[in-house]
Design an enzyme around this catalytic site. Structure first.
Site, PDB file in Angstrom:
ATOM      1  CB  SER A 142     -13.357 -15.469   0.648  1.00 30.59           C
ATOM      2  OG  SER A 142     -13.366 -16.228   1.838  1.00 30.59           O
ATOM      3  CE1 TYR A 155     -17.111 -12.191   3.335  1.00 37.45           C
ATOM      4  CE2 TYR A 155     -16.480 -14.501   3.161  1.00 37.45           C
ATOM      5  CZ  TYR A 155     -16.129 -13.159   3.216  1.00 37.45           C
ATOM      6  OH  TYR A 155     -14.809 -12.798   3.142  1.00 37.45           O
TER       7      TYR A 155
HETATM    8  P1  NAD Z   1     -12.207  -4.539   6.444  1.00 40.43           P
HETATM    9  O1  NAD Z   1     -13.451  -4.453   7.237  1.00 40.43           O
HETATM   10  O2  NAD Z   1     -10.898  -4.233   7.102  1.00 40.43           O
HETATM   11  O3  NAD Z   1     -12.317  -3.618   5.143  1.00 40.43           O
HETATM   12  C1  NAD Z   1     -13.506  -3.500   4.408  1.00 40.43           C
HETATM   13  C2  NAD Z   1     -13.426  -2.263   3.558  1.00 40.43           C
HETATM   14  O4  NAD Z   1     -14.655  -2.137   2.805  1.00 40.43           O
HETATM   15  C3  NAD Z   1     -13.296  -0.970   4.383  1.00 40.43           C
HETATM   16  O5  NAD Z   1     -12.452  -0.064   3.711  1.00 40.43           O
HETATM   17  C4  NAD Z   1     -14.735  -0.435   4.398  1.00 40.43           C
HETATM   18  O6  NAD Z   1     -14.830   0.962   4.612  1.00 40.43           O
HETATM   19  C5  NAD Z   1     -15.160  -0.813   2.990  1.00 40.43           C
HETATM   20  N1  NAD Z   1     -16.609  -0.766   2.808  1.00 40.43           N
HETATM   21  C6  NAD Z   1     -17.573  -1.275   3.618  1.00 40.43           C
HETATM   22  N2  NAD Z   1     -18.791  -0.987   3.109  1.00 40.43           N
HETATM   23  C7  NAD Z   1     -18.572  -0.289   1.951  1.00 40.43           C
HETATM   24  C8  NAD Z   1     -19.446   0.299   0.984  1.00 40.43           C
HETATM   25  N3  NAD Z   1     -20.778   0.205   1.082  1.00 40.43           N
HETATM   26  N4  NAD Z   1     -18.887   0.954  -0.067  1.00 40.43           N
HETATM   27  C9  NAD Z   1     -17.534   1.049  -0.180  1.00 40.43           C
HETATM   28  N5  NAD Z   1     -16.674   0.516   0.709  1.00 40.43           N
HETATM   29  C10 NAD Z   1     -17.200  -0.142   1.763  1.00 40.43           C
HETATM   30  O7  NAD Z   1     -12.216  -6.006   5.840  1.00 40.43           O
HETATM   31  P2  NAD Z   1     -11.082  -6.920   5.148  1.00 40.43           P
HETATM   32  O8  NAD Z   1     -10.936  -8.123   5.979  1.00 40.43           O
HETATM   33  O9  NAD Z   1      -9.892  -6.129   4.773  1.00 40.43           O
HETATM   34  O10 NAD Z   1     -11.893  -7.372   3.850  1.00 40.43           O
HETATM   35  C11 NAD Z   1     -11.573  -6.955   2.543  1.00 40.43           C
HETATM   36  C12 NAD Z   1     -12.022  -8.020   1.567  1.00 40.43           C
HETATM   37  O11 NAD Z   1     -11.313  -9.226   1.855  1.00 40.43           O
HETATM   38  C13 NAD Z   1     -13.517  -8.369   1.654  1.00 40.43           C
HETATM   39  O12 NAD Z   1     -14.043  -8.557   0.357  1.00 40.43           O
HETATM   40  C14 NAD Z   1     -13.513  -9.665   2.420  1.00 40.43           C
HETATM   41  O13 NAD Z   1     -14.629 -10.453   2.141  1.00 40.43           O
HETATM   42  C15 NAD Z   1     -12.232 -10.286   1.922  1.00 40.43           C
HETATM   43  N6  NAD Z   1     -11.686 -11.353   2.761  1.00 40.43           N
HETATM   44  C16 NAD Z   1     -11.325 -11.092   4.038  1.00 40.43           C
HETATM   45  C17 NAD Z   1     -10.823 -12.129   4.814  1.00 40.43           C
HETATM   46  C18 NAD Z   1     -10.412 -11.933   6.233  1.00 40.43           C
HETATM   47  O14 NAD Z   1     -10.182 -12.941   6.912  1.00 40.43           O
HETATM   48  N7  NAD Z   1     -10.273 -10.717   6.714  1.00 40.43           N
HETATM   49  C19 NAD Z   1     -10.700 -13.407   4.273  1.00 40.43           C
HETATM   50  C20 NAD Z   1     -11.073 -13.627   2.954  1.00 40.43           C
HETATM   51  C21 NAD Z   1     -11.569 -12.575   2.209  1.00 40.43           C
END
Ligand code: NAD
Length: 259
Positions: A142, A155
């Protein structure tokens, strides 16, 4: 060049992970999906990937807050597909709260899922990659791996930790045809961001409507990053052209950390 490789993408039932799994499948990569959600919707997605891209797509409901299930996910993929050539550590959750009120269980959850799960999966996948002298490890970090924001202590700590893990494993595997990189997105409109709107409003004393503008204030482009842009970067990092990119933290944040 990626055709016929086998990938595990954690947290790929939603958001960024799903987009990465689909983009790898579009390159002919067999994918192991993982994450939570409605069983019928996940099965529809899995079967859809197989029919749309002509690859194998398998699914594991492993709960990656448990180290043994991270290792089990890698073993399941190796046993079913034959190898894990590409490991994308992407599963993650968020919680927004001032540090003095931050619930202990949320801290433990975020460190377990956003940081320790990547360690356990990497530990399980690296021996096979070393033996085959080829591997790609891509960690969804991130912008918060590089800079902090208030009220996100767990986080930001986990994401800074992933940056260190990425660089360390890159050094250990550099002569084995393995690259290890982190993708550092700014705000991407996914359920993870949507779910933090109410808590962000509360922690900052603003309305929920103001939160979207507040988030975009961080990004000079004033646009959310898209899941497809992040997925395209992951596909590039998995490919041959990225062979010399290892130990890197790839910013894809609309200029956020340049400020
Ligand atoms: P999201 O909520 O759409 O997806 C999260 C995924 O993780 C889902 O498939 C969920 O089922 C899975 N998950 C949750 N708990 C779990 C567990 N205990 N075991 C296995 N799987 C589990 O979120 P996203 O925004 O797509 O985030 C994905 C990654 O991207 C994360 O690591 C997040 O920190 C990172 N990220 C997101 C953003 C953003 O703005 N959305 C920015 C930077 C980084």
């Amino acid at each position: 060049m990626l055709k016929g490789k086998n990938a595990v993408v954690t947290g790929s039932t939603s958001g960024i992970g799903l987009a990465i799994a689909r983009a790898l499948a579009a390159e002919g990569v067999n994918v192991t999906l993982n994450g939570f959600g409605d069983a019928a919707a996940i099965e529809k997605e899995r079967a859809g990937i197989e029919s749309e891209f002509g690859v194998k797509a398998i699914y594991s409901a492993a709960d990656l807050t448990k180290g043994s299930e991270c290792a089990g996910l890698v073993k399941f993929a190796e046993d079913t597909l034959g190898s894990v050539d590409i490991l994308v550590n992407n599963a993650g959750v968020q919680h927004v709260s001032p540090v003095e009120d931050f619930p202990d269980d949320k801290w433990d959850l975020i460190i377990a899922l956003n940081l320790s799960a990547a360690f356990h999966a990497i530990k399980a996948a690296v021996p096979g990659m070393k033996a085959r002298k080829w591997g790609r490890i891509i960690n969804t970090a991130s912008a918060h791996a590089l800079v902090a924001s208030p009220f996100k202590s767990a986080y930001v700590s986990a994401k800074h930790g992933i940056a260190g893990l990425t660089k360390t494993v890159a050094l250990e595997t550099a002569t084995f045809g393995i690259t290890v990189n982190a993708i550092c997105p700014g705000y991407v409109w996914t359920p993870l961001v949507e779910k933090q709107i109410p808590d962000t409003a509360k922690a900052r004393g603003i309305t929920e409507e103001q939160v979207k503008d507040f988030l975009l204030a961080e990004q000079p482009t004033k646009e959310f990053v898209t899941v497809d842009q992040v997925a395209a970067l992951a596909v590039f990092l998995a490919g041959d052209s990225a062979r010399s990119i290892t130990g890197s933290l790839q910013q894809i944040d609309g200029g956020w950390v340049a400020e």
